[in-house]
Design a protein around this motif. Structure first.
Motif, PDB file in Angstrom:
ATOM      1  N   CYS A 103       8.470   6.425  10.214  1.00 36.95           N
ATOM      2  CA  CYS A 103       7.326   5.536  10.085  1.00 36.95           C
ATOM      3  C   CYS A 103       7.801   4.137   9.737  1.00 36.95           C
ATOM      4  O   CYS A 103       8.854   3.957   9.119  1.00 36.95           O
ATOM      5  CB  CYS A 103       6.350   6.049   9.029  1.00 36.95           C
ATOM      6  N   ASP A 104       7.001   3.158  10.159  1.00 38.80           N
ATOM      7  CA  ASP A 104       7.310   1.767   9.870  1.00 38.80           C
ATOM      8  C   ASP A 104       6.461   1.343   8.675  1.00 38.80           C
ATOM      9  O   ASP A 104       5.245   1.188   8.781  1.00 38.80           O
ATOM     10  CB  ASP A 104       6.986   0.920  11.107  1.00 38.80           C
ATOM     11  N   ARG A 164       0.843  -1.208   0.000  1.00 38.07           N
ATOM     12  CA  ARG A 164       0.000   0.000   0.000  1.00 38.07           C
ATOM     13  C   ARG A 164       0.876   1.256   0.000  1.00 38.07           C
ATOM     14  O   ARG A 164       0.554   2.246  -0.663  1.00 38.07           O
ATOM     15  CB  ARG A 164      -0.924  -0.014   1.208  1.00 38.07           C
ATOM     16  N   ASN A 165       1.991   1.206   0.752  1.00 35.99           N
ATOM     17  CA  ASN A 165       2.899   2.351   0.756  1.00 35.99           C
ATOM     18  C   ASN A 165       3.510   2.582  -0.621  1.00 35.99           C
ATOM     19  O   ASN A 165       3.659   3.720  -1.078  1.00 35.99           O
ATOM     20  CB  ASN A 165       4.007   2.141   1.790  1.00 35.99           C
ATOM     21  N   SER A 166       3.868   1.484  -1.285  1.00 29.58           N
ATOM     22  CA  SER A 166       4.441   1.694  -2.633  1.00 29.58           C
ATOM     23  C   SER A 166       3.367   2.172  -3.600  1.00 29.58           C
ATOM     24  O   SER A 166       3.672   2.895  -4.557  1.00 29.58           O
ATOM     25  CB  SER A 166       5.160   0.456  -3.157  1.00 29.58           C
ATOM     26  N   ALA A 167       2.103   1.790  -3.335  1.00 30.80           N
ATOM     27  CA  ALA A 167       1.017   2.305  -4.177  1.00 30.80           C
ATOM     28  C   ALA A 167       0.898   3.819  -4.016  1.00 30.80           C
ATOM     29  O   ALA A 167       0.726   4.547  -5.002  1.00 30.80           O
ATOM     30  CB  ALA A 167      -0.296   1.634  -3.809  1.00 30.80           C
ATOM     31  N   TYR A 170       4.744  10.320   5.760  1.00 28.13           N
ATOM     32  CA  TYR A 170       5.692  11.065   4.922  1.00 28.13           C
ATOM     33  C   TYR A 170       5.451  10.749   3.446  1.00 28.13           C
ATOM     34  O   TYR A 170       5.449  11.641   2.587  1.00 28.13           O
ATOM     35  CB  TYR A 170       7.122  10.709   5.330  1.00 28.13           C
ATOM     36  N   GLU A 171       5.204   9.461   3.190  1.00 21.64           N
ATOM     37  CA  GLU A 171       4.923   9.036   1.811  1.00 21.64           C
ATOM     38  C   GLU A 171       3.653   9.720   1.310  1.00 21.64           C
ATOM     39  O   GLU A 171       3.587  10.209   0.170  1.00 21.64           O
ATOM     40  CB  GLU A 171       4.759   7.506   1.814  1.00 21.64           C
ATOM     41  N   LEU A 172       2.638   9.744   2.166  1.00 20.39           N
ATOM     42  CA  LEU A 172       1.370  10.385   1.803  1.00 20.39           C
ATOM     43  C   LEU A 172       1.570  11.878   1.559  1.00 20.39           C
ATOM     44  O   LEU A 172       1.025  12.455   0.611  1.00 20.39           O
ATOM     45  CB  LEU A 172       0.345  10.172   2.918  1.00 20.39           C
ATOM     46  N   TYR A 173       2.381  12.484   2.435  1.00 20.71           N
ATOM     47  CA  TYR A 173       2.653  13.925   2.328  1.00 20.71           C
ATOM     48  C   TYR A 173       3.296  14.248   0.971  1.00 20.71           C
ATOM     49  O   TYR A 173       2.885  15.169   0.257  1.00 20.71           O
ATOM     50  CB  TYR A 173       3.569  14.309   3.485  1.00 20.71           C
ATOM     51  N   LYS A 174       4.300  13.417   0.613  1.00 13.77           N
ATOM     52  CA  LYS A 174       4.969  13.633  -0.687  1.00 13.77           C
ATOM     53  C   LYS A 174       3.985  13.445  -1.836  1.00 13.77           C
ATOM     54  O   LYS A 174       3.970  14.214  -2.799  1.00 13.77           O
ATOM     55  CB  LYS A 174       6.131  12.637  -0.844  1.00 13.77           C
ATOM     56  N   ALA A 175       3.147  12.392  -1.719  1.00 15.07           N
ATOM     57  CA  ALA A 175       2.205  12.100  -2.792  1.00 15.07           C
ATOM     58  C   ALA A 175       1.203  13.236  -2.960  1.00 15.07           C
ATOM     59  O   ALA A 175       0.898  13.653  -4.079  1.00 15.07           O
ATOM     60  CB  ALA A 175       1.482  10.792  -2.498  1.00 15.07           C
ATOM     61  N   VAL A 176       0.705  13.763  -1.814  1.00 18.25           N
ATOM     62  CA  VAL A 176      -0.267  14.867  -1.892  1.00 18.25           C
ATOM     63  C   VAL A 176       0.371  16.062  -2.588  1.00 18.25           C
ATOM     64  O   VAL A 176      -0.235  16.681  -3.476  1.00 18.25           O
ATOM     65  CB  VAL A 176      -0.744  15.267  -0.466  1.00 18.25           C
ATOM     66  N   LYS A 177       1.632  16.347  -2.208  1.00 18.38           N
ATOM     67  CA  LYS A 177       2.302  17.500  -2.826  1.00 18.38           C
ATOM     68  C   LYS A 177       2.436  17.324  -4.340  1.00 18.38           C
ATOM     69  O   LYS A 177       2.197  18.255  -5.112  1.00 18.38           O
ATOM     70  CB  LYS A 177       3.692  17.690  -2.194  1.00 18.38           C
ATOM     71  N   LEU A 178       2.805  16.100  -4.736  1.00 20.86           N
ATOM     72  CA  LEU A 178       2.977  15.853  -6.175  1.00 20.86           C
ATOM     73  C   LEU A 178       1.625  15.890  -6.894  1.00 20.86           C
ATOM     74  O   LEU A 178       1.519  16.401  -8.009  1.00 20.86           O
ATOM     75  CB  LEU A 178       3.655  14.502  -6.408  1.00 20.86           C
ATOM     76  N   LEU A 179       0.596  15.335  -6.249  1.00 23.03           N
ATOM     77  CA  LEU A 179      -0.728  15.279  -6.893  1.00 23.03           C
ATOM     78  C   LEU A 179      -1.357  16.651  -7.011  1.00 23.03           C
ATOM     79  O   LEU A 179      -2.163  16.906  -7.903  1.00 23.03           O
ATOM     80  CB  LEU A 179      -1.646  14.341  -6.100  1.00 23.03           C
ATOM     81  N   PHE A 195      -4.233  10.856   4.632  1.00 23.04           N
ATOM     82  CA  PHE A 195      -3.193  11.767   5.111  1.00 23.04           C
ATOM     83  C   PHE A 195      -3.666  12.477   6.376  1.00 23.04           C
ATOM     84  O   PHE A 195      -4.646  13.203   6.369  1.00 23.04           O
ATOM     85  CB  PHE A 195      -2.851  12.777   4.008  1.00 23.04           C
ATOM     86  N   LYS A 196      -2.945  12.261   7.489  1.00 25.96           N
ATOM     87  CA  LYS A 196      -3.368  12.848   8.767  1.00 25.96           C
ATOM     88  C   LYS A 196      -2.482  14.029   9.149  1.00 25.96           C
ATOM     89  O   LYS A 196      -2.738  14.712  10.125  1.00 25.96           O
ATOM     90  CB  LYS A 196      -3.266  11.785   9.864  1.00 25.96           C
ATOM     91  N   GLY A 197      -1.438  14.228   8.422  1.00 23.31           N
ATOM     92  CA  GLY A 197      -0.507  15.308   8.769  1.00 23.31           C
ATOM     93  C   GLY A 197       0.879  14.730   9.027  1.00 23.31           C
ATOM     94  O   GLY A 197       1.012  13.616   9.524  1.00 23.31           O
ATOM     95  N   TYR A 198       1.869  15.509   8.652  1.00 24.30           N
ATOM     96  CA  TYR A 198       3.245  15.010   8.765  1.00 24.30           C
ATOM     97  C   TYR A 198       4.119  16.062   9.413  1.00 24.30           C
ATOM     98  O   TYR A 198       4.085  17.237   9.028  1.00 24.30           O
ATOM     99  CB  TYR A 198       3.776  14.662   7.371  1.00 24.30           C
ATOM    100  N   GLU A 199       4.854  15.627  10.436  1.00 28.19           N
ATOM    101  CA  GLU A 199       5.812  16.542  11.063  1.00 28.19           C
ATOM    102  C   GLU A 199       7.211  16.184  10.589  1.00 28.19           C
ATOM    103  O   GLU A 199       7.536  15.008  10.465  1.00 28.19           O
ATOM    104  CB  GLU A 199       5.743  16.405  12.580  1.00 28.19           C
ATOM    105  N   LYS A 200       8.015  17.185  10.361  1.00 30.58           N
ATOM    106  CA  LYS A 200       9.355  16.944   9.828  1.00 30.58           C
ATOM    107  C   LYS A 200      10.166  16.057  10.765  1.00 30.58           C
ATOM    108  O   LYS A 200      10.184  16.287  11.970  1.00 30.58           O
ATOM    109  CB  LYS A 200      10.078  18.283   9.635  1.00 30.58           C
TER     110      LYS A 200
END
Lengths: 126, 133, 73
Positions: free
Chosen positions: B103-104, B71-74, B112-121, B94-99
């Motif tokens: 994450c496991d 799911r993370n790679s998705a 973090y993965e979600l944060y990056k994906a949202v930014k790209l999308l 996406f619940k929010g990401y602190e710098k």
């Protein structure tokens, strides 16, 4: 002199072999480093000539031949990889072929840059 | 002295040119590798889920029974593809990401993965995608 | 490679009672290079030609001869 060289070389080889087989990587690495240092030292001390203009000229021709052979070989290989990868749907092979073709381009570009460098270095511009 | 300067300049151009080419090569090689990885993830998702690549990846992301690593790679692949259709699904998780937060990837959806994906999308810049898209 | 340049290094070496090894050492090249030059398989650079001639105490023209009409015309 020659006998001493052979003796030292075989001794170092033994150290490297023991280090490698017993899994002590640092021993093997140390053996290789010491060997390289020793060889450099011996070469400097003996004052023998190892490279001259003929060797350099031959080196230039060999380098050029290597460049041509490797470029053609890698180019054909990358074409084959991309083609096979596309046909069989193997993305990894296609990616590998793409990277190979980039390597060929890089090779040619670096060659032309170094050629230009030496052209200027030995040219009459300055 | 001027000759020395000119020679140094020549050497500088040569080294800089080769260095630039090396960096360019590394960029292109990495970009095509990313493209390959994205394609792999898409193909794997399309075997299990219906629709085109983006729909299948969303299906994988929404599947609670699926492995978290997959799911993370998705999520990562959706971000790389940059298709706006995936934005609601990604934003939902996406619940929010602190710098600096860790994450496991095997146990949870990585924020973090979600944060990056949202930014790209949302139209963030993705320079490597130009190479393989 | 050196079709148009002939040399008489062998003759001069014999006259000076010098081995290839010794000549190579004195001009600062490998013995293989001296052999290649003697057999006309390699044309030395101008600098090396001058160095060789100087070892024999001769002028370059006495050691090396350029002959028109080989491969390159």
């Amino acid at each position: 002199m020659r006998r001493a060289k052979i003796l030292v070389t075989s001794f170092l080889c033994a150290i490297v072999a023991v280090g490698a087989t017993s899994g002590k990587m640092y021993l093997a690495l140390a053996g290789i480093v010491i060997g390289a240092l020793f060889m450099a030292l011996v070469r400097r001390r003996s004052g023998e000539v190892h490279t001259d203009e003929r060797v350099e000229a031959l080196g230039g021709r060999a380098a050029r031949a290597t460049f041509v052979i490797m470029s053609v070989f890698l180019g054909l290989l990358s074409l084959a990889f991309i083609f096979i990868g596309r046909n069989t749907g193997d993305g990894g092979l296609e990616a590998l072929g793409t990277v190979f073709s980039y390597i060929v381009c890089l090779n040619c570009a670096v060659y032309s840059i170094t050629f230009k460098y030496f052209d200027r270095e030995h040219g009459g511009e300055y | 002295m001027t000759r020395q300067k000119a020679r140094l300049k020549n050497l500088g151009f040569c080294v800089a040119g080769i260095g630039f080419l090396m960096l360019l090569f590394m960029f292109f090689a990495t970009a095509s590798w990313i493209g390959y990885e994205v394609k792999e993830v898409c193909e794997e998702a399309m075997l299990k889920y219906e629709g085109d690549a983006v729909e299948a990846l969303i299906g994988l992301l929404e599947d609670d029974a699926a492995d978290y690593r997959a799911r993370n790679s998705a999520v990562w692949a959706l971000g790389q593809l940059g298709d706006a259709r995936a934005l609601p699904a990604v934003k939902k998780h996406f619940k929010g990401y602190e710098k600096g937060a860790r994450c496991d990837r095997g146990e949870e959806l990585c924020q973090y993965e979600l944060y990056k994906a949202v930014k790209l999308l949302e139209g963030g810049p993705n320079i490597s995608a130009f190479v393989w898209r | 490679m050196a079709e148009n340049i002939n040399n008489s290094i062998k003759v001069w070496r014999a006259a000076r009672d010098m081995t290839q090894e010794e000549l190579a050492r004195r001009v600062g090249v490998t013995r293989q290079t001296i052999i290649a030059i003697e057999k006309n398989r390699y044309a030395p650079s101008l600098e090396l030609a001058f160095r060789i001639a100087r070892v024999f105490g001769e002028s370059v023209e006495n050691v090396f001869r350029y002959e028109e009409g080989g491969e390159a015309r």
